[in-house]
Design an enzyme around this catalytic site. Sequence first.
Site, PDB file in Angstrom:
ATOM      1  CB  SER A 142      -0.896   0.020   1.242  1.00  0.00           C
ATOM      2  OG  SER A 142      -1.465   1.297   1.429  1.00  0.00           O
ATOM      3  CE1 TYR A 155      -3.582  -1.754   5.365  1.00  0.00           C
ATOM      4  CE2 TYR A 155      -3.140   0.586   5.025  1.00  0.00           C
ATOM      5  CZ  TYR A 155      -3.506  -0.646   4.528  1.00  0.00           C
ATOM      6  OH  TYR A 155      -3.761  -0.792   3.191  1.00  0.00           O
TER       7      TYR A 155
END
Length: 276
Positions: A142, A155
């Site tokens: 990501s 995350y």
Amino acid sequence: MKDLSGRTALLTGASGGIGAKIAEALADAGANVVLSGRREDALADAAARVTERGAKAAVVPADLSDFDAIDPLVEAAEAALGPVDILVNNAGIELTAPFAEFTRDELTSLIDVNVTSPMLLIKRVLPGMVERGTGSIVNIASAAGHFPPAYAAHYAASKAALVALTKSLRAEYDDSPITFSVVSPGFVAGDGMYQRIVDSGVKSPKMMGTTSTEKVAAAVVRAIRNDSVEIVITGSPARPLVALGALAPKTHERLVDRLGMHSAFGQAARIRGRLR
């Protein structure tokens, strides 16, 4: 350029929107696809779209938070379509909250799914790839690994770990025919976890731009064919910031804040009742 025709691809996270598009792109490139995820109905739909493209498909449901599911997943994949030539680690979860308020289980479960399970899958399929003299592994990370947002620290850490894992494995297997790549999407419009954040009421930062599930899927195939190190898929304002982060980290930090990354994830945490 690597040919995907007739290759067997194992794709995790295939029941989500991004995963389904990756499955279609792999099939369009000639690969047969084993689709794995937790939602059997969505996997069946994705498998049907693979077979419509003339490729073979198999569905193997698995919950990657359970490490004991790793070996049976690979064994079932190989029994269905043959040895795994391509592994795409797409499964992942995200949570948003102030870091000090995450529970121990939340911290460890996210790392289990986003980092440890991909490592275990790679470890499981790698010996066979080396023995056969062919193989490609793609990790879906990501852009948060490059633009770490507030309220999603673990995350972002998990995605940065996948980037580092990929590059370390490239170095270790530099003299082998096995390729390792990472695809790092930014805000993906239309489907996936970022779209769910927007659907919950969060205003996506306009200056960060968006990408699409189709572009992410195309990047996966391109990474395999070209042995790409990393492909960052974001809106155009964000991509130069990847280089800036290494050259001028404080400037990068200020710009990420101004672009709205922190506020977007803060909104998500607030809407979910994790930030007052």
